[in-house]
Design a protein around this motif. Sequence first.
Motif, mmCIF file in Angstrom:
data_model
loop_
_atom_site.group_PDB
_atom_site.id
_atom_site.type_symbol
_atom_site.label_atom_id
_atom_site.label_comp_id
_atom_site.label_asym_id
_atom_site.label_seq_id
_atom_site.Cartn_x
_atom_site.Cartn_y
_atom_site.Cartn_z
ATOM 1 N N MET A 86 0.846 -1.169 0.000
ATOM 2 C CA MET A 86 0.000 0.000 0.000
ATOM 3 C C MET A 86 0.895 1.238 0.000
ATOM 4 O O MET A 86 1.767 1.381 0.839
ATOM 5 N N PHE A 102 -2.748 4.772 1.717
ATOM 6 C CA PHE A 102 -2.779 4.756 3.167
ATOM 7 C C PHE A 102 -3.553 5.970 3.685
ATOM 8 O O PHE A 102 -4.389 5.855 4.588
ATOM 9 N N VAL A 125 -6.665 4.725 5.708
ATOM 10 C CA VAL A 125 -6.389 4.617 7.141
ATOM 11 C C VAL A 125 -6.548 5.940 7.898
ATOM 12 O O VAL A 125 -7.162 5.962 8.964
ATOM 13 N N LEU A 166 0.056 0.342 11.900
ATOM 14 C CA LEU A 166 -0.622 0.186 10.605
ATOM 15 C C LEU A 166 0.313 0.575 9.466
ATOM 16 O O LEU A 166 0.349 -0.091 8.426
ATOM 17 N N TRP A 167 1.061 1.655 9.642
ATOM 18 C CA TRP A 167 2.003 2.077 8.607
ATOM 19 C C TRP A 167 3.078 1.013 8.395
ATOM 20 O O TRP A 167 3.417 0.676 7.265
ATOM 21 N N ARG A 189 1.668 -1.799 6.363
ATOM 22 C CA ARG A 189 0.878 -1.337 5.219
ATOM 23 C C ARG A 189 0.888 -2.313 4.049
ATOM 24 O O ARG A 189 -0.080 -2.389 3.306
ATOM 25 N N LEU A 221 -1.932 -4.947 4.791
ATOM 26 C CA LEU A 221 -3.290 -4.504 5.108
ATOM 27 C C LEU A 221 -4.341 -5.011 4.131
ATOM 28 O O LEU A 221 -5.495 -5.178 4.511
#
Length: 173
Positions: A1, A6, A10, A42-43, A46, A49
């Motif tokens: 991603m 992102f 997100v 989350l990053w 990524r 995800l």
Amino acid sequence: MELKQFKIAVLPLRSKLLNYARRLTDDPDDAEDAVQETMLRLWNRRTELEQYRSIEAFAMTLVHNLCMDLWRTRRNEYVSLDNVSNSTSEATPEQLLEIKDEIKLMRTIIQSLPPLQRTIMQMKDIEEYETDEIAEITGCSAEAIRSNLSRARKKVRDTYLQTIQARKRRNEQ
């Protein structure tokens, strides 16, 4: 991603995650820390995800777990009698001790639940999530949520009543 994806997928979740974290922690600074850590995780993940059915549900789970970790490290098992007396100024010392014991007992009973039941009970009864929202966050069906919630409540009620009855029997002897 990529960064652009992102930002689209997100970053809009940030306010929802922050509101949820605030309800869990009762401390805006802890909530902000949990959300920042969630965004960082989350990053860092990524590239993975896309494999999740719902990024939002995954993010909510991450922030929930981080808040629970914060809570566990900072909670005070024993309620100060000064704090209790401030909220119940008319109570006698004996009543204050009883209240403290009841709080400790309920915490112990809820902590003894299986993790899924404990989480569902917290989300439904304390955070007031709807069954469908809990199902989305946990990845369980709505029927499974209702079943686990029913089992958790029954277990808490039965354990509480058994403990109270055992105390009464001991006091009568």
